[in-house]
Design a protein around this motif. Structure first.
Motif, PDB file in Angstrom:
ATOM      1  N   ASP A 160      45.614  39.110  63.546  1.00 22.09           N
ATOM      2  CA  ASP A 160      44.902  39.086  62.265  1.00 22.09           C
ATOM      3  C   ASP A 160      43.529  38.462  62.451  1.00 22.09           C
ATOM      4  OD1 ASP A 160      46.578  40.173  60.150  1.00 22.09           O
ATOM      5  OD2 ASP A 160      47.968  38.575  60.674  1.00 22.09           O
ATOM      6  N   GLU A 181      37.617  41.030  58.135  1.00 27.38           N
ATOM      7  CA  GLU A 181      36.684  39.940  57.865  1.00 27.38           C
ATOM      8  C   GLU A 181      35.348  40.341  58.471  1.00 27.38           C
ATOM      9  OE1 GLU A 181      37.936  37.338  56.046  1.00 27.38           O
ATOM     10  OE2 GLU A 181      36.038  36.222  55.954  1.00 27.38           O
ATOM     11  N   SER A 184      43.399  44.786  56.463  1.00 25.44           N
ATOM     12  CA  SER A 184      42.612  43.572  56.227  1.00 25.44           C
ATOM     13  C   SER A 184      41.390  43.593  57.122  1.00 25.44           C
ATOM     14  CB  SER A 184      43.439  42.309  56.505  1.00 25.44           C
ATOM     15  OG  SER A 184      43.803  42.251  57.868  1.00 25.44           O
ATOM     16  N   ALA A 203      41.480  32.867  60.037  1.00 26.28           N
ATOM     17  CA  ALA A 203      41.279  32.303  58.696  1.00 26.28           C
ATOM     18  C   ALA A 203      40.280  31.159  58.798  1.00 26.28           C
ATOM     19  CB  ALA A 203      42.611  31.822  58.132  1.00 26.28           C
ATOM     20  N   THR A 204      39.024  31.470  58.667  1.00 31.41           N
ATOM     21  CA  THR A 204      37.963  30.479  58.817  1.00 31.41           C
ATOM     22  C   THR A 204      37.533  29.952  57.450  1.00 31.41           C
ATOM     23  OG1 THR A 204      36.595  32.459  59.077  1.00 31.41           O
ATOM     24  CG2 THR A 204      36.993  31.145  61.043  1.00 31.41           C
ATOM     25  N   GLY A 254      35.597  39.239  53.036  1.00 35.16           N
ATOM     26  CA  GLY A 254      36.876  39.717  53.571  1.00 35.16           C
ATOM     27  C   GLY A 254      37.618  40.665  52.659  1.00 35.16           C
ATOM     28  N   SER A 296      38.296  37.095  50.279  1.00 36.69           N
ATOM     29  CA  SER A 296      38.498  35.696  50.655  1.00 36.69           C
ATOM     30  C   SER A 296      37.723  34.812  49.691  1.00 36.69           C
ATOM     31  CB  SER A 296      38.008  35.472  52.080  1.00 36.69           C
ATOM     32  OG  SER A 296      36.620  35.681  52.155  1.00 36.69           O
TER      33      SER A 296
END
Lengths: 114, 114
Positions: free
Chosen positions: A3, B96, B94, A6-7, A107, A111
């Motif tokens: 994935d 980013e 998904s 997650a920043t 995102g 996000s």
């Protein structure tokens, strides 16, 4: 690593490492690559990592860090220095390493940064 | 795309696009991805692109640009907007997208930036 990392909200830093492997020592390389990801995750200021190597042989690993100081400390970590040296001597036909400051992020699913 | 992109001395900009595909429409996706790389290469301010999708399904595409304005213009290009819309609706589970300013770069073989 399946994935996007997650920043947090920017700004933060990215190390973009793009490489082409030599045919040498695939098992040794794979073990060291896994070890480096594990070790990076223990470093102060580490935020996450994304990695992919395609059929064409090009690999891209992007690691995310809170600051340039955190990146410097990781570069100078003893076991990582050994891996860097082996990389230059044996594992990489070519590479490019870029240090960049992440300014904006978007995102899907949306996000917090959107 | 089997080599690191030959970019100039920093500073310049990177768009780091990390994605997970849905199972939908692999042929249509592949054709559009190729078309987008071709089209990006014709945009003012484009410096290069690197792309890899690994076995785990995570894909990383990094495109390099002279300025934030060049990135904005590319984002708003009409055919690219259609691809972005299809991406959100069909192709990506998904993703980013991060816009970053490249501050330093080092290479093997040693580049001018070293």
């Amino acid at each position: 690593m399946s994935d996007p990392a997650a920043t947090p909200l920017p700004p933060y830093y990215a190390v973009i490492f793009t490489s082409v492997r030599t045919p040498a020592d695939p098992a040794g390389y794979e073990a060291m690559a896994q070890r480096m990801i594990e070790l990076a995750g223990q470093q102060p200021g580490f935020l996450g990592v994304e990695s992919a190597r395609g059929e064409g042989g090009l690999g891209i690993t992007v690691s995310y860090w809170t600051s340039e100081e955190a990146i410097r400390n990781w570069r100078e970590q003893a076991e990582h220095q050994l891996a860097q040296s082996l990389g230059r001597r044996e594992w990489y036909a070519s590479y490019e390493l870029r240090v960049a400051r992440v300014e904006r992020a978007y995102g899907l699913p949306a996000s917090e940064a959107d």
